[in-house]
Design an enzyme around this catalytic site. Structure first.
Site, PDB file in Angstrom:
ATOM      1  N   GLY A   1      74.718   3.828  62.463  1.00 43.70           N
ATOM      2  CA  GLY A   1      74.925   3.623  61.023  1.00 43.70           C
ATOM      3  C   GLY A   1      75.999   2.583  60.778  1.00 43.70           C
ATOM      4  O   GLY A   1      76.692   2.148  61.695  1.00 43.70           O
TER       5      GLY A   1
ATOM      6  N   GLY B   1      79.192   1.398  60.370  1.00 39.05           N
ATOM      7  CA  GLY B   1      80.523   1.930  60.610  1.00 39.05           C
ATOM      8  C   GLY B   1      81.628   1.049  60.054  1.00 39.05           C
ATOM      9  O   GLY B   1      82.785   1.446  60.003  1.00 39.05           O
ATOM     10  N   ARG B   2      81.256  -0.156  59.673  1.00 37.42           N
ATOM     11  CA  ARG B   2      82.270  -1.069  59.130  1.00 37.42           C
ATOM     12  C   ARG B   2      81.646  -1.981  58.084  1.00 37.42           C
ATOM     13  O   ARG B   2      82.064  -3.117  57.914  1.00 37.42           O
ATOM     14  CB  ARG B   2      82.885  -1.896  60.245  1.00 37.42           C
ATOM     15  CG  ARG B   2      81.831  -2.616  61.021  1.00 37.42           C
ATOM     16  CD  ARG B   2      82.347  -3.662  61.918  1.00 37.42           C
ATOM     17  NE  ARG B   2      81.282  -3.978  62.867  1.00 37.42           N
ATOM     18  CZ  ARG B   2      81.263  -5.017  63.632  1.00 37.42           C
ATOM     19  NH1 ARG B   2      82.246  -5.868  63.589  1.00 37.42           N
ATOM     20  NH2 ARG B   2      80.275  -5.228  64.459  1.00 37.42           N
TER      21      ARG B   2
ATOM     22  N   ASP C   1      87.714   1.557  63.331  1.00 34.27           N
ATOM     23  CA  ASP C   1      88.594   1.434  62.163  1.00 34.27           C
ATOM     24  C   ASP C   1      87.879   0.847  60.953  1.00 34.27           C
ATOM     25  O   ASP C   1      88.474   0.713  59.881  1.00 34.27           O
ATOM     26  CB  ASP C   1      89.820   0.571  62.514  1.00 34.27           C
ATOM     27  CG  ASP C   1      89.436  -0.844  62.932  1.00 34.27           C
ATOM     28  OD1 ASP C   1      88.224  -1.162  62.955  1.00 34.27           O
ATOM     29  OD2 ASP C   1      90.349  -1.630  63.233  1.00 34.27           O
ATOM     30  N   GLY C   2      86.623   0.474  61.132  1.00 35.81           N
ATOM     31  CA  GLY C   2      85.860  -0.060  60.004  1.00 35.81           C
ATOM     32  C   GLY C   2      86.224  -1.478  59.634  1.00 35.81           C
ATOM     33  O   GLY C   2      85.718  -2.012  58.640  1.00 35.81           O
TER      34      GLY C   2
ATOM     35  N   ASP D   1      69.261  -1.321  67.309  1.00 36.47           N
ATOM     36  CA  ASP D   1      69.900  -1.298  65.984  1.00 36.47           C
ATOM     37  C   ASP D   1      70.262  -2.708  65.528  1.00 36.47           C
ATOM     38  O   ASP D   1      70.638  -2.900  64.371  1.00 36.47           O
ATOM     39  CB  ASP D   1      71.146  -0.400  66.002  1.00 36.47           C
ATOM     40  CG  ASP D   1      72.082  -0.730  67.143  1.00 36.47           C
ATOM     41  OD1 ASP D   1      71.657  -0.642  68.310  1.00 36.47           O
ATOM     42  OD2 ASP D   1      73.234  -1.096  66.877  1.00 36.47           O
ATOM     43  N   ASN D   2      70.179  -3.679  66.431  1.00 38.92           N
ATOM     44  CA  ASN D   2      70.470  -5.060  66.049  1.00 38.92           C
ATOM     45  C   ASN D   2      69.196  -5.890  65.978  1.00 38.92           C
ATOM     46  O   ASN D   2      69.250  -7.119  66.017  1.00 38.92           O
ATOM     47  CB  ASN D   2      71.456  -5.687  67.037  1.00 38.92           C
ATOM     48  CG  ASN D   2      72.825  -5.024  66.969  1.00 38.92           C
ATOM     49  OD1 ASN D   2      73.192  -4.453  65.954  1.00 38.92           O
ATOM     50  ND2 ASN D   2      73.573  -5.096  68.058  1.00 38.92           N
TER      51      ASN D   2
ATOM     52  N   LYS E   1      81.091  -6.767  55.334  1.00 39.69           N
ATOM     53  CA  LYS E   1      81.261  -6.345  56.732  1.00 39.69           C
ATOM     54  C   LYS E   1      82.744  -6.429  57.067  1.00 39.69           C
ATOM     55  O   LYS E   1      83.359  -7.482  56.873  1.00 39.69           O
ATOM     56  CB  LYS E   1      80.431  -7.277  57.616  1.00 39.69           C
ATOM     57  CG  LYS E   1      80.244  -6.806  59.040  1.00 39.69           C
ATOM     58  CD  LYS E   1      79.211  -7.683  59.734  1.00 39.69           C
ATOM     59  CE  LYS E   1      79.216  -7.450  61.235  1.00 39.69           C
ATOM     60  NZ  LYS E   1      78.280  -8.349  61.928  1.00 39.69           N
TER      61      LYS E   1
ATOM     62  N   ASP F   1      73.342  -9.405  63.094  1.00 44.32           N
ATOM     63  CA  ASP F   1      74.460  -8.857  63.863  1.00 44.32           C
ATOM     64  C   ASP F   1      74.965  -9.812  64.947  1.00 44.32           C
ATOM     65  O   ASP F   1      74.830  -9.560  66.147  1.00 44.32           O
ATOM     66  CB  ASP F   1      74.122  -7.468  64.435  1.00 44.32           C
ATOM     67  CG  ASP F   1      74.260  -6.393  63.362  1.00 44.32           C
ATOM     68  OD1 ASP F   1      74.507  -6.750  62.198  1.00 44.32           O
ATOM     69  OD2 ASP F   1      74.127  -5.199  63.687  1.00 44.32           O
TER      70      ASP F   1
HETATM   71  P1  AMP Z   1      77.258  -3.668  66.814  1.00 43.55           P
HETATM   72  O1  AMP Z   1      76.673  -3.561  68.181  1.00 43.55           O
HETATM   73  O2  AMP Z   1      78.460  -4.553  66.714  1.00 43.55           O
HETATM   74  O3  AMP Z   1      76.224  -4.072  65.822  1.00 43.55           O
HETATM   75  O4  AMP Z   1      77.810  -2.220  66.395  1.00 43.55           O
HETATM   76  C1  AMP Z   1      77.286  -1.025  66.880  1.00 43.55           C
HETATM   77  C2  AMP Z   1      77.781   0.135  66.060  1.00 43.55           C
HETATM   78  O5  AMP Z   1      79.199   0.239  66.091  1.00 43.55           O
HETATM   79  C3  AMP Z   1      77.416   0.077  64.589  1.00 43.55           C
HETATM   80  O6  AMP Z   1      77.122   1.373  64.164  1.00 43.55           O
HETATM   81  C4  AMP Z   1      78.661  -0.453  63.953  1.00 43.55           C
HETATM   82  O7  AMP Z   1      78.754  -0.099  62.588  1.00 43.55           O
HETATM   83  C5  AMP Z   1      79.730   0.229  64.772  1.00 43.55           C
HETATM   84  N1  AMP Z   1      81.001  -0.497  64.737  1.00 43.55           N
HETATM   85  C6  AMP Z   1      81.270  -1.695  65.277  1.00 43.55           C
HETATM   86  N2  AMP Z   1      82.548  -2.066  65.048  1.00 43.55           N
HETATM   87  C7  AMP Z   1      83.123  -1.069  64.336  1.00 43.55           C
HETATM   88  C8  AMP Z   1      84.431  -0.846  63.791  1.00 43.55           C
HETATM   89  N3  AMP Z   1      85.416  -1.737  63.945  1.00 43.55           N
HETATM   90  N4  AMP Z   1      84.625   0.300  63.114  1.00 43.55           N
HETATM   91  C9  AMP Z   1      83.650   1.196  62.956  1.00 43.55           C
HETATM   92  N5  AMP Z   1      82.419   1.056  63.441  1.00 43.55           N
HETATM   93  C10 AMP Z   1      82.140  -0.069  64.132  1.00 43.55           C
HETATM   94 MG    MG Z   2      74.899  -3.822  64.849  1.00 41.51          MG
END
Ligand code: AMP
Ligand code: MG
Length: 473
Positions: free
Chosen positions: A86, A88-89, A121-122, A245-246, A109, A255
């Site tokens: 989901g 997360g940020r 940390d979002g 998810d990407n 983002k 992403d």
């Molecule tokens: P990504 O592979 O970068 O697309 O991220 C994979 C997952 O990690 C997704 O659910 C993102 O929302 C979550 N995510 C990545 N970076 C952060 C962050 N700094 N804080 C919270 N969730 C994150």
């Molecule tokens: Mg992603």
């Protein structure tokens, strides 16, 4: 707030199982770094004063009509299934209809934690925000489907990463949608069939209204993803994190994390520091996207009444994908050599050139660009085997007209070179955004020779070569 965006928020209307209401979390001192005025106009968004837009795109103020949500999804990360990922940020502010009537998501983002943040940390720091801004806009200018960058704002807050305290930033991203393979997997994994059906109806209506069945949807997504990945290969792009998810169902590149463009063509090139086994190496992308489509097919199966025949049907669609990618690859690399309608026999001509380039360790982008120049045979005279290859190629070109024009439209003169991106980020951290602005400007015309920017066509000097990229999360 006096600013109003013409939002129509269809995803939020799907209901609570699909997303969580989540406002962006406030930041200390939002300052506008960049705003994409042409894109805003295209989205029917009237921009206000810079200070006001910094408040909005930094997450401190909501434009009228916004309904901020974090979207739920799952996904296979490096082959392992995570049932709960989901946003997360990120938060989706809402959707607008653009000048062509297409629905587009507007998402912040780096806008703070959400119910999906897990241990994160979002937040985002300046580096990945500017990187995504430049790379996604460059990709768009190259004519490759991608999410876009609408704004970048520095937050005035520090973001803590392994490297230490870094300047925080928020990117505003625009996407045809944020529907992912992982969105279907989220509901399939929970065996929530009503929600899966609702998602199917939604996806079909939004992206593939011509699809009559989940099988049609699968085939349509496969077609777009096959083209997308072949286009990546054509410009030397390595996504770096092709998790399910990407992978966007719209067929857009999405992403941008530890992605990179290769300097020298080598099929097993990997930059991403988290891709230890090279799962997402340059050449593997064509195989991984098939694997991702197999996961998508699996997530569609629960929708089918006759699951046995659906499995047969979907398996066939997935097995047909490599041939589609191969055909797209031939079309794209054929055009890079000036061929309007490449034949199967032309594959050898292309492969042989790539091998020569790999052995000679010449720059991928510059070599293809230079081949269209009248003095190409002199330029590459020192490459072993090139003269013989050139004779074959010229013989083949005898059957083509306007091949130089075709080549210059297929071979970018400018790509976002890794060492230039790193240099741009380092300057921005020091408060100098001029390299960022210059890259954006030059990369907006990637197929045009720009004598004033000849330095940006230079491959990295040995000490400038970037060997690893980081996702910065
Ligand atoms: P990504 O592979 O970068 O697309 O991220 C994979 C997952 O990690 C997704 O659910 C993102 O929302 C979550 N995510 C990545 N970076 C952060 C962050 N700094 N804080 C919270 N969730 C994150
Ligand atoms: Mg992603």
């Amino acid at each position: 707030m006096s600013i109003f965006f013409p939002f129509d928020n269809s995803y939020a209307r799907l209901g609570t199982g699909f997303s969580a209401a989540q406002a962006p979390v406030k930041v200390s001192a939002p300052r506008l770094i960049a705003i994409n005025r042409a894109l805003a106009a295209d989205l029917n968004i009237a921009l206000g004063a810079d200070e006001e837009m910094a408040q909005i795109f930094g997450g401190n103020a909501l434009p009228g009509g916004a309904q901020p949500i974090a979207q739920a999804y799952a996904g296979h990360q490096f082959g392992g299934f995570s049932p709960q990922l989901g946003d997360g940020r990120a938060v989706l502010l809402g959707e607008v209809l653009d000048k062509k009537g297409q629905r587009r998501d507007i998402q912040l983002k780096g806008s703070g934690p959400t119910p999906f943040s897990r241990n994160g940390d979002g937040r985002a720091w300046l580096g990945p925000v500017l990187r995504e801004y430049v790379l996604s806009e460059a990709m768009h200018a190259m004519g490759i489907p991608t999410t876009r960058a609408l704004a970048a704002v520095s937050t005035g807050d520090a973001v803590h990463r392994q490297e230490g305290a870094l300047p925080g930033a928020v990117l505003t991203r625009v996407a045809a949608s944020h529907l992912r393979v992982g969105t279907f997997q989220f509901f399939a994994a929970r065996q929530n069939i009503p929600a899966l059906r609702q998602l199917y109806d939604y996806t079909r209506a939004r992206h593939y209204p011509e699809a009559q069945s989940p099988g049609d949807l699968l085939r349509a997504v496969i077609e777009r993803q096959a083209t997308l990945v072949a286009e990546w290969l054509g410009v030397g792009f390595i996504h770096g994190v092709m998790n399910t998810d990407n992978t966007a169902l719209s067929g857009e590149t999405i992403d941008y994390g530890p992605c990179a463009f290769l300097d020298v063509w080598h099929p097993q090139t990997v930059y991403s520091s988290i891709d230890r086994n090279g799962r997402y190496a340059y050449d593997n992308q064509a195989r991984i996207i098939v694997w991702n489509m197999a996961q998508f097919a699996s997530a569609l199966i629960p929708l089918m009444e006759d699951q046995d025949s659906a499995i047969t049907d979907f398996t066939e669609a997935v097995h047909a994908m490599p041939a589609v990618i191969e055909a797209e690859w031939l079309r794209i690399f054929g055009a890079k050599l000036g061929l309007a309608n490449p034949f199967e026999e032309d594959r050898a001509l292309i492969d042989d050139l790539l091998r020569l380039m790999q052995e000679a360790e010449v720059d991928f982008t510059n070599t293809f660009r230079a081949l269209a120049r009248p003095d190409a045979s002199d330029t590459f005279a020192e490459i072993a085997g090139f003269a013989a290859w050139h004779v074959r190629w010229q013989a083949r070109l005898a059957r083509e007209d306007k091949w130089r024009v075709r080549m210059n439209a297929a071979n970018p003169a400018f790509i976002p070179r890794n060492h230039r991106i790193e240099e741009m980020i380092a300057a921005a951290v020091d408060g100098d955004f001029s390299p960022f602005r210059r890259l954006l400007d030059v990369l907006s015309r990637p197929y045009t020779d720009q004598p004033g920017a000849a330095d940006l066509t230079q491959p990295p000097a040995p000490h400038e070569v970037v060997r690893a990229t980081f996702c910065g999360t």
